[in-house]
Enzyme design. Structure first.
Site, short mmCIF file in Angstrom:
data_model
loop_
_atom_site.label_atom_id
_atom_site.label_comp_id
_atom_site.label_asym_id
_atom_site.label_seq_id
_atom_site.Cartn_x
_atom_site.Cartn_y
_atom_site.Cartn_z
N ARG A 134 40.79 49.31 32.42
CA ARG A 134 41.14 48.09 33.16
C ARG A 134 42.65 47.97 33.11
O ARG A 134 43.24 47.84 32.03
CB ARG A 134 40.46 46.85 32.55
CG ARG A 134 41.00 45.56 33.12
CD ARG A 134 40.19 44.35 32.74
NE ARG A 134 38.96 44.29 33.51
CZ ARG A 134 38.22 43.18 33.64
NH1 ARG A 134 38.58 42.06 33.04
NH2 ARG A 134 37.11 43.21 34.35
N ASP A 160 35.84 34.01 44.45
CA ASP A 160 36.46 34.45 43.19
C ASP A 160 37.64 33.52 42.96
O ASP A 160 38.03 32.75 43.85
CB ASP A 160 36.90 35.92 43.35
CG ASP A 160 37.47 36.53 42.06
OD1 ASP A 160 37.27 35.95 40.97
OD2 ASP A 160 38.14 37.58 42.16
N ARG A 187 25.81 43.36 35.04
CA ARG A 187 26.91 44.25 34.66
C ARG A 187 26.41 45.26 33.63
O ARG A 187 26.73 46.44 33.68
CB ARG A 187 28.09 43.45 34.08
CG ARG A 187 28.81 42.54 35.06
CD ARG A 187 29.51 43.31 36.16
NE ARG A 187 30.46 44.27 35.64
CZ ARG A 187 31.72 43.98 35.25
NH1 ARG A 187 32.17 42.75 35.39
NH2 ARG A 187 32.53 44.91 34.78
N HIS A 194 37.51 46.39 42.11
CA HIS A 194 36.66 46.11 40.93
C HIS A 194 35.26 46.65 41.23
O HIS A 194 34.29 45.89 41.40
CB HIS A 194 36.63 44.61 40.67
CG HIS A 194 36.06 44.22 39.33
ND1 HIS A 194 35.72 45.14 38.36
CD2 HIS A 194 35.79 42.99 38.80
CE1 HIS A 194 35.25 44.50 37.30
NE2 HIS A 194 35.29 43.20 37.55
N GLN A 196 31.88 45.62 39.31
CA GLN A 196 31.31 44.30 39.63
C GLN A 196 30.43 44.39 40.87
O GLN A 196 29.39 43.72 40.94
CB GLN A 196 32.44 43.28 39.84
CG GLN A 196 31.93 41.88 40.12
CD GLN A 196 31.25 41.25 38.91
OE1 GLN A 196 31.83 41.23 37.83
NE2 GLN A 196 30.05 40.73 39.07
#
Ligand code: CP
Ligand code: NVA
Length: 312
Positions: free
Chosen positions: A108, A223, A291, A135, A138
């Site tokens: 990350r 988001d 996840r 991402h 996700q």
């Protein structure tokens, strides 16, 4: 002479073919069932994952670490504060060294070029666990959640409301991979990458009015307005995104059975109202849980290869 195959990386969703992606999601749901039934399954015994985090994380860290433990393996958390990465050791050198010691590496970081450079010098699979650009992990969880609640997403209308950020850009890739229509509503100046928009072609439309975008939607996604690394822009962003909150009035414009997703962490009263995120159309807790399962399926796929049939 032995010829070693280059490793499979997962830096973006389109590193998977549509069939591989669907197979992986089906496997994720199967792994979830096995986990809930308490069936022991340890295909990665003695395998080690290196986890490089240059940004904060709750879900990503815990899901990868728990997933490796459940699979019989181990994960090592690496922060730039405590490694030579933070003192300027070149990415390529770090990749060469770490990939001789561990079996898979998750990163990350800020610049997407970092994960690309790392992968180019790694002997083992590299997973993008969020960059400023994408991402993809996700999106595996989001798609698994949709399939579990509603079946195939092919031909459905997904609406992204808010910033044209890493999540939005991953939705652009997902639209092509899973064959759904994507409407993006964001204020001027916060558009996603034009290259990704162009690649999505007719599958995606960019709008300014979130109400127009959400009308008739099957899935509404948002988001945070200020992503990690953008903290200095927070005040300006709060002003720019006024009117883009996903609240009950906005959800009322979507299909009556529309779902709401958010990758979390969320800011109630900013990008989403408490009534929506804590309401009956929200599947954010399933999304967060997935996840774990989808990344276990990803680890199994990257390290051991495909193991079951596609969803949809
Ligand atoms: N959604 C997500 O990636 O959460 P974390 O930042 O907590 O890992
Ligand atoms: N867009 C957010 C996602 C966090 C999981 C960020 O990059 O901070």
């Amino acid at each position: 002479m032995t010829v070693t195959r280059p490793p499979r990386h997962f830096l973006r969703l389109t590193d998977l073919t549509p069939t591989e992606a669907r197979t992986l999601l089906g496997r994720a749901s199967e792994l979830k069932r096995m986990q809930r039934a308490g069936e022991p399954y340890a295909p990665l015994t003695h395998k080690v994952m290196g986890m490089i985090f240059e940004k904060a994380s709750t879900r990503t860290r815990v899901s990868f670490e728990a997933g490796m433990a459940q699979f019989g393996g181990h994960a090592i958390f690496l922060s730039p504060r405590d490694t030579q990465l933070g003192r300027g050791e070149p990415i390529a050198d770090s990749a060469r060294v770490l990939s001789r010691m561990v079996d898979v590496i998750m990163i990350r970081t800020f610049a997407h070029a970092v994960v690309e450079e790392f992968a180019a010098h790694s002997r083992v699979p590299v997973i993008n666990a969020l960059t400023d650009y994408l991402h993809p992990c996700q999106l595996l969880a989001d798609m698994q959640t949709w399939f579990e609640h509603r079946g195939d997403i092919r031909g459905r209308t997904v609406v992204w409301v808010g910033d044209g950020n890493n999540m939005c850009q991953s939705y652009l890739e997902a639209a092509g991979l899973f064959d759904f229509q994507l409407r993006i509503a964001c204020p001027e100046g916060f558009d996603p990458d034009p290259g990704l928009l162009a690649a999505a072609g007719e599958r995606c439309v960019l709008l300014r009015d979130p109400r127009e975008a959400v009308t008739g939607a099957d899935l509404v996604v948002t988001d945070v307005w200020t992503s990690m690394g953008q903290e200095a822009e927070q005040e300006a962003r709060l002003r720019a995104f006024a009117g883009y909150i996903v609240d009950e009035a906005m959800m009322a414009l979507a299909q009556p059975n529309a779902l709401f997703m958010h990758c979390l962490p969320a800011h109630r009263g900013e990008e989403v109202s408490a009534g929506v995120i804590d309401g009956p159309q929200s599947v954010v807790w399933d999304e967060a849980e997935n996840r774990l399962h989808s990344q276990k399926a990803l680890l199994e796929f990257l390290l051991l290869g495909p193991v079951s049939k596609a969803v949809g």
